[in-house]
Design an enzyme around this catalytic site. Structure first.
Site, PDB file in Angstrom:
ATOM      1  N   ASP A  82      33.399  42.470  36.213  1.00  0.00           N
ATOM      2  CA  ASP A  82      33.184  41.140  36.503  1.00  0.00           C
ATOM      3  C   ASP A  82      31.895  41.107  37.003  1.00  0.00           C
ATOM      4  O   ASP A  82      31.101  41.815  37.290  1.00  0.00           O
ATOM      5  CB  ASP A  82      33.687  40.822  37.714  1.00  0.00           C
ATOM      6  CG  ASP A  82      33.871  40.154  38.847  1.00  0.00           C
ATOM      7  OD1 ASP A  82      33.782  39.177  38.100  1.00  0.00           O
ATOM      8  OD2 ASP A  82      33.763  40.416  39.651  1.00  0.00           O
ATOM      9  N   GLU A 134      28.408  33.625  31.268  1.00  0.00           N
ATOM     10  CA  GLU A 134      28.793  32.077  32.746  1.00  0.00           C
ATOM     11  C   GLU A 134      26.997  31.409  32.680  1.00  0.00           C
ATOM     12  O   GLU A 134      25.632  31.869  32.154  1.00  0.00           O
ATOM     13  CB  GLU A 134      27.933  33.365  33.997  1.00  0.00           C
ATOM     14  CG  GLU A 134      28.130  32.367  35.225  1.00  0.00           C
ATOM     15  CD  GLU A 134      27.638  33.710  36.754  1.00  0.00           C
ATOM     16  OE1 GLU A 134      28.702  33.755  36.580  1.00  0.00           O
ATOM     17  OE2 GLU A 134      26.801  32.947  37.168  1.00  0.00           O
ATOM     18  N   GLY A 181      32.510  34.846  48.583  1.00  0.00           N
ATOM     19  CA  GLY A 181      32.667  34.918  49.659  1.00  0.00           C
ATOM     20  C   GLY A 181      33.702  34.031  50.915  1.00  0.00           C
ATOM     21  O   GLY A 181      34.338  33.442  50.450  1.00  0.00           O
ATOM     22  N   ASN A 230      39.438  33.352  39.823  1.00  0.00           N
ATOM     23  CA  ASN A 230      38.954  34.807  40.144  1.00  0.00           C
ATOM     24  C   ASN A 230      39.109  34.788  41.938  1.00  0.00           C
ATOM     25  O   ASN A 230      38.318  33.777  42.286  1.00  0.00           O
ATOM     26  CB  ASN A 230      37.351  35.346  40.062  1.00  0.00           C
ATOM     27  CG  ASN A 230      37.104  35.573  38.796  1.00  0.00           C
ATOM     28  OD1 ASN A 230      37.794  35.133  37.951  1.00  0.00           O
ATOM     29  ND2 ASN A 230      35.585  35.793  38.645  1.00  0.00           N
ATOM     30  N   THR A 233      37.934  37.420  47.651  1.00  0.00           N
ATOM     31  CA  THR A 233      37.760  37.124  49.211  1.00  0.00           C
ATOM     32  C   THR A 233      39.294  37.114  50.044  1.00  0.00           C
ATOM     33  O   THR A 233      39.415  38.183  51.012  1.00  0.00           O
ATOM     34  CB  THR A 233      37.298  36.182  49.995  1.00  0.00           C
ATOM     35  OG1 THR A 233      35.452  37.026  49.093  1.00  0.00           O
ATOM     36  CG2 THR A 233      36.710  36.001  51.428  1.00  0.00           C
TER      37      THR A 233
END
Ligand code: G3H
Ligand code: 13P
Ligand code: ZN
Length: 284
Positions: A82, A134, A181, A230, A233
């Site tokens: 990741d 990305e 987050g 993904n 958190t």
């Protein structure tokens, strides 16, 4: 079963119009929770190692744990890097048996991102290892983005088309309003941008920072081409909340297994919910 490259899982997902969950594997209990959830849902699953996880547990430990999970589980499991930070780290992970890697060159100038991604592909392709890249800036939730700044941080569709044409990556992570987050407010994804990008690149799209994104927005994103979702958190929250409750209710408990065991159960529950939401139950 041997580890499976994510390209294979995402192609199946494309055919079936669902997404595969990519869950961050930080310790043994979380690896087991992801495996158990996938088994109970009869779903393929991606276990991914973040920079923090590699620092905490060590690359070889994560790799060994996920390999064992894939051997005993009976469901397809991918082991994915990741947000890989460098060509060298990607090579270390491939050497350690990862079935797919992300090279995150999103902070680099476009041509440099393309150049390193292509070097990664040169090594990965002959070995059957998949590559995620990305484009755009998927920040932390602390990075408040003003509407006027969106163009600067969200993925530019034309740039995405050019990047995919120049590299041929297996899947692309894009910035459309998610962040890593806990969110302060409710995120609002830019679906028009997602649709435009997907129509230009025609490869599976990856949604990072998916914890805390409302279910209806996740479903809509999947209907528009997101095939890898993904989640980190939400697992941390469920795991730690349960461990904390056990410790508060039993202040004299000194057996870590009596604390981490229930935390693992909480992990299984949240991961099963996500797998059902992504539509991959029964696809193993
Ligand atoms: O990519 C984001 C993940 O949630 C990872 O974070 O490096 O703190 O494990 P970490
Ligand atoms: P969250 O922690 O916000 O779910 O993000 C996970 C992620 O994108 C890992 O790459
Ligand atoms: Zn991420």
């Amino acid at each position: 079963m041997a580890l499976v490259p994510i390209a294979q899982l995402l192609q199946e997902a494309e055919k079936g119009n669902y997404a595969v969950g990519a869950f961050n594997a930080n310790n043994m209990e979380i690896v087991q929770a992801i495996m158990e959830a996938a088994q109970r849902e009869k779903s393929p699953v991606i276990m991914q190692a973040s920079q923090g996880a590699i620092k905490y547990a060590g690359l070889e430990f994560i790799s060994a744990m996920v390999k064992v999970a894939s051997e005993v589980s009976g469901v397809p499991i991918a082991l994915h890097l990741d947000h890989g930070t460098s060509f060298e780290q990607v090579i270390r992970c491939i050497g350690s048996g990862f079935s797919s890697v992300m090279f995150d060159g999103s902070k680099l100038p476009l041509e440099e991102n393309i150049e390193i991604t292509n070097r990664v592909l040169e090594v990965a392709r002959p070995l059957g290892v998949s590559v995620e890249a990305e484009l755009g800036k998927i920040g932390g939730t602390e990075d408040d983005i003003f509407v006027s700044d969106r163009e600067a941080v969200y993925t530019d569709p034309e740039e995405a088309r050019y990047f995919v044409e120049k590299t041929g990556v297996d899947c692309l992570a894009i910035a459309i309003g998610t962040a890593h987050g806990q969110y302060k407010g409710e995120p609002r994804l830019d679906f028009d941008r997602l649709e435009t990008i997907y129509n230009l690149v025609k490869i599976p799209i990856v949604l990072h920072g998916s914890s805390g994104v409302p279910d209806d927005q996740i479903k809509r994103a999947i209907s528009l081409g997101v095939r890898k979702v993904n989640i980190d958190t939400n697992i941390r929250e469920a795991f730690v909340e349960r461990a904390r409750k056990v410790m508060v209710d039993n202040p004299d408990e000194i057996d870590p297994r009596k604390i981490l065991g229930p935390a693992r159960e909480a992990g299984i529950e949240i991961i099963r919910e996500k797998i059902r939401l992504f539509g991959s139950s029964g696809q193993a």
